[in-house]
Write an enzyme that holds these catalytic residues in place. Structure first.
Site, PDB file in Angstrom:
ATOM      1  N   GLU A  25       0.777  -1.045  -0.083  1.00  7.69           N
ATOM      2  CA  GLU A  25      -0.122  -0.006  -0.091  1.00  7.69           C
ATOM      3  C   GLU A  25       1.144   1.322  -0.084  1.00  7.69           C
ATOM      4  OE1 GLU A  25      -2.108  -0.772   3.421  1.00  7.69           O
ATOM      5  OE2 GLU A  25      -3.032  -2.710   2.989  1.00  7.69           O
ATOM      6  N   LEU A  54      -6.262  -1.780   0.011  1.00  9.42           N
ATOM      7  CA  LEU A  54      -6.159  -1.847   1.530  1.00  9.42           C
ATOM      8  C   LEU A  54      -6.963  -3.293   1.965  1.00  9.42           C
ATOM      9  CD1 LEU A  54      -7.278   1.664   2.581  1.00  9.42           C
ATOM     10  CD2 LEU A  54      -5.083   0.790   2.533  1.00  9.42           C
ATOM     11  N   GLU A  56      -5.054  -6.318   3.246  1.00  6.68           N
ATOM     12  CA  GLU A  56      -3.843  -6.979   3.932  1.00  6.68           C
ATOM     13  C   GLU A  56      -3.689  -8.430   3.708  1.00  6.68           C
ATOM     14  OE1 GLU A  56      -5.340  -4.622   5.548  1.00  6.68           O
ATOM     15  OE2 GLU A  56      -3.711  -2.850   5.691  1.00  6.68           O
ATOM     16  N   ASP A  81       1.354  -3.497  12.823  1.00  7.44           N
ATOM     17  CA  ASP A  81       0.088  -3.661  13.224  1.00  7.44           C
ATOM     18  C   ASP A  81      -0.810  -4.394  12.114  1.00  7.44           C
ATOM     19  OD1 ASP A  81      -0.180  -1.562  15.693  1.00  7.44           O
ATOM     20  OD2 ASP A  81       1.274  -1.081  14.037  1.00  7.44           O
ATOM     21  N   PHE A  82      -0.606  -3.927  10.840  1.00  9.43           N
ATOM     22  CA  PHE A  82      -1.514  -4.279   9.807  1.00  9.43           C
ATOM     23  C   PHE A  82      -1.110  -5.820   9.360  1.00  9.43           C
ATOM     24  CE2 PHE A  82      -0.797   0.207   7.791  1.00  9.43           C
ATOM     25  CZ  PHE A  82      -1.496   0.633   8.907  1.00  9.43           C
ATOM     26  N   HIS A 125      -1.306   1.793  15.405  1.00  5.93           N
ATOM     27  CA  HIS A 125       0.084   2.210  14.537  1.00  5.93           C
ATOM     28  C   HIS A 125       1.214   2.068  15.377  1.00  5.93           C
ATOM     29  CE1 HIS A 125      -3.669   3.185  12.210  1.00  5.93           C
ATOM     30  NE2 HIS A 125      -2.731   2.956  11.205  1.00  5.93           N
TER      31      HIS A 125
END
Length: 220
Positions: A25, A54, A56, A81-82, A125
């Site tokens: 991204e 978006l 993941e 975090d993602f 984040h």
């Protein structure tokens, strides 16, 4: 700078091996994920530096499939975090193909992610979750502390036959160090003695190496 060394590693890997490509991204954004993906996009364009939706979990599955098909994807997540959204793909698929196939179908891919707090990062984040991945057989976790290691370890990770979680601390990106222009490899899984002594052992990774060295200087 650390981020320039990582950017140079990407360029050299993509120049030397047409199977290597980059996705994530915002990898084609003018900021280029803190500056380290833009040089690759400027040279190779959208065919090999692919901006993704978006999604993941979906794009991680795409990267795994590309690897199974013989390519060498480098997937970039802005934040670790993602990667919580990708756990099924990483743990149940990327890490397992090597074992399910008797090592005949390895997944050779690199997942780059960023840690390190800053203004406005907030609760979702800011999490350094690398320890979660170190408990998964089949995944390798790499956390460079210097510009020299950032380049050498990234090239070694791309060349490796395993899925590698490559985690970078944002506060290291502007750290400077002499780095060879040519491609070189830093072997995975080996520690480096930064300062020798006889009274105390301090073990650190990533940005904590910088702080440990500062503490050692104060104590000395």
């Amino acid at each position: 700078k650390y981020k320039e060394a990582a950017a140079e590693a990407l360029l050299q890997a993509m120049e030397n091996d047409p199977r290597v490509f980059l996705l994530g991204e915002g990898v084609d954004n003018i900021r280029g994920v803190y500056g380290h993906t833009l040089p690759a996009y400027e040279k190779f364009g959208s065919e090999r530096v692919i901006d993704t939706p978006l999604s993941e979990n979906g794009l991680t599955g795409f990267a795994i499939g590309a690897s199974l098909g013989g390519l060498k994807p480098i997937l970039v997540h802005m934040r670790t975090d993602f990667m919580l959204l990708t756990m099924d793909q990483l743990i149940n698929h990327a890490a397992k193909w090597k074992y399910m196939s008797g090592n005949k179908v390895p997944v050779s891919m690199v997942v780059r992610a960023i840690i390190g707090g800053g203004w406005g990062s907030a609760a979702q984040h800011s999490q350094p979750i690398q320890s979660l991945f170190t408990h998964v057989p089949g995944l390798k976790v790499v956390m460079p502390a210097t510009a020299y290691d950032a380049k050498g370890l990234l090239l070694a990770s791309i060349n490796d036959n395993s899925p590698v979680i490559f985690i970078e601390h944002r506060w290291l990106y502007d750290q400077r160090e002499a780095v060879p222009e040519e491609a070189y490899l830093v072997p995975l899984g080996k520690g480096v003695i930064k300062k020798e002594g006889k009274d105390l052992t301090i073990i650190a990774s990533s940005f904590m190496v910088v702080l440990a060295m500062e503490a050692a200087e104060v104590l000395a």
